[in-house]
Design a protein around this motif. Structure first.
Motif, PDB file in Angstrom:
ATOM      1  N   ASP A   1      35.309  18.951  -1.743  1.00 53.84           N
ATOM      2  CA  ASP A   1      34.093  18.724  -0.967  1.00 53.84           C
ATOM      3  C   ASP A   1      34.146  17.289  -0.436  1.00 53.84           C
ATOM      4  N   TRP A   2      34.839  17.109   0.689  1.00 52.17           N
ATOM      5  CA  TRP A   2      35.116  15.765   1.181  1.00 52.17           C
ATOM      6  C   TRP A   2      33.850  15.023   1.597  1.00 52.17           C
ATOM      7  N   ASP A   3      32.906  15.717   2.225  1.00 45.38           N
ATOM      8  CA  ASP A   3      31.672  15.053   2.666  1.00 45.38           C
ATOM      9  C   ASP A   3      30.890  14.512   1.476  1.00 45.38           C
TER      10      ASP A   3
ATOM     11  N   ARG B   1      30.096  10.543   0.439  1.00 46.43           N
ATOM     12  CA  ARG B   1      28.711  10.111   0.224  1.00 46.43           C
ATOM     13  C   ARG B   1      28.560   9.429  -1.145  1.00 46.43           C
TER      14      ARG B   1
ATOM     15  N   THR C   1      40.054  10.109   0.128  1.00 47.96           N
ATOM     16  CA  THR C   1      39.326  11.199   0.790  1.00 47.96           C
ATOM     17  C   THR C   1      39.603  11.203   2.290  1.00 47.96           C
ATOM     18  N   HIS C   2      39.595  10.032   2.914  1.00 54.51           N
ATOM     19  CA  HIS C   2      39.904   9.963   4.346  1.00 54.51           C
ATOM     20  C   HIS C   2      41.341  10.413   4.617  1.00 54.51           C
TER      21      HIS C   2
ATOM     22  N   LEU D   1      41.381  14.067   4.755  1.00 50.87           N
ATOM     23  CA  LEU D   1      40.771  14.532   5.998  1.00 50.87           C
ATOM     24  C   LEU D   1      41.671  14.299   7.211  1.00 50.87           C
TER      25      LEU D   1
END
Length: 314
Positions: free
Chosen positions: A93-95, A99, A124-125, A128
């Motif tokens: 759950d990257w978003d 956060r 995380t980036h 993505l």
């Protein structure tokens, strides 16, 4: 001499006389009540002790002492955000991960928490595909927190990002930084990946050194893949005799038919580049006869057919 009647006794007898004249029944009840009262008052065991002679503390029944609840430390919410970010990262759950990491970074003064949040954000980036942002974030860890316990992991993540950006020399430097910070853990694999980065950067001598270092440190699997990379590095450098030594040695020791077929093909190419065409075709023929299922055998077969060599149709 008898005891002098008390004032209470005199008053009681006066009430009795008055009641006798009014109602015999009331008189009877009254006389019984008075006798009981007189008995209680005259008993030494039941004498009322004047209040001033008592300890006031004895008149109060003490309440049991309540056990105090333990004082709990305040919950470190921003630090917990890093753990929540790690959980979200693990779940993909990257978003949510971004956060939580961002919240921890912005609200916690502890350098260790901040560096952990930056590491999480950078990783995380990278997942993505936003490698530019990942690079900017991860660089902050060594720049701003050089003593962070998360620095080795940040260097490893930086190496991956540099490779994704085709900046292979910088990736090799980051891998070496990881080795310097955390030696003795997965050295063999880091040396191998560093060698891959150096080879991709065109620095084959340094790549060979890194591969050889990987062979001298413990690893779970065998060293055949490393030896193939060393042979290929010598081949790319144009050192075909040394490459032939490596390929022939691998061919002799491996138990995999596919690896043998691959070595036959590379042996053929090395001989061909040395002008030794007959030796090259012999290597191709060996693969065709013994390992017909390999794709490398098919490549050698093409060379045999083009050179007009007779090949078993089956």
């Amino acid at each position: 001499m008898g005891r002098k009647p008390s004032l209470l006794t005199v008053v009681t007898l006066s009430i009795i006389v008055a009641q006798m004249k009014k109602c015999p029944l009331v008189f009877l009840c009254t006389i019984i009540a008075c006798l009981l009262a007189a008995c209680n008052l005259s008993s030494p065991e039941t004498q009322i002790v004047p209040t001033e002679t008592l300890d006031p503390m004895l008149l109060v029944t003490p309440l049991p002492t309540a056990t105090p609840f333990p004082t709990l430390p305040p919950t470190d919410i921003p630090a917990a955000r890093v753990e929540l970010g790690d959980q979200a990262f693990f779940n993909g759950d990257w978003d949510a991960a971004i956060r939580e990491y961002q919240t921890a970074l912005e609200n916690h003064p502890n350098p260790e928490v901040q560096s952990a949040a930056l590491l999480g954000l950078g990783r995380t980036h990278y997942q993505l595909g936003d490698n530019a942002t990942a690079l900017d974030v991860l660089r902050r860890v060594p720049d701003e927190f050089p003593d962070s316990p998360h620095l080795p992991a940040a260097q490893f993540a930086l190496a991956q990002v540099y490779e994704a950006l085709d900046r292979f020399s910088e990736a090799a430097v980051a891998y070496q930084s990881y080795l310097n910070l955390r030696p003795g853990v997965i050295d063999s694999y880091i040396y191998e990946w560093r060698g891959d980065a150096l080879a991709a950067a065109g620095d084959y001598p340094a790549a060979i050194d890194s591969y050889q270092a990987a062979m001298t440190t413990p690893r779970l699997n065998d060293t055949i893949p490393l030896e193939i990379k060393i042979g290929n590095s010598y081949f790319t450098l144009g050192d075909y005799p040394t490459a032939l030594i490596a390929y022939n040695d691998i061919y002799t020791r491996t138990t995999s038919d596919y690896t043998k077929a691959s070595m036959d093909y590379m042996i053929g190419l090395s001989h061909f580049n040395l002008g030794q065409n007959e030796e090259a075709y012999a290597a191709y023929q060996d693969a065709v006869e013994k390992f017909p299922l390999s794709y490398d055998t098919y490549l050698g077969l093409i060379n045999l057919v083009e050179a007009g060599y007779s090949v078993d149709e089956f």
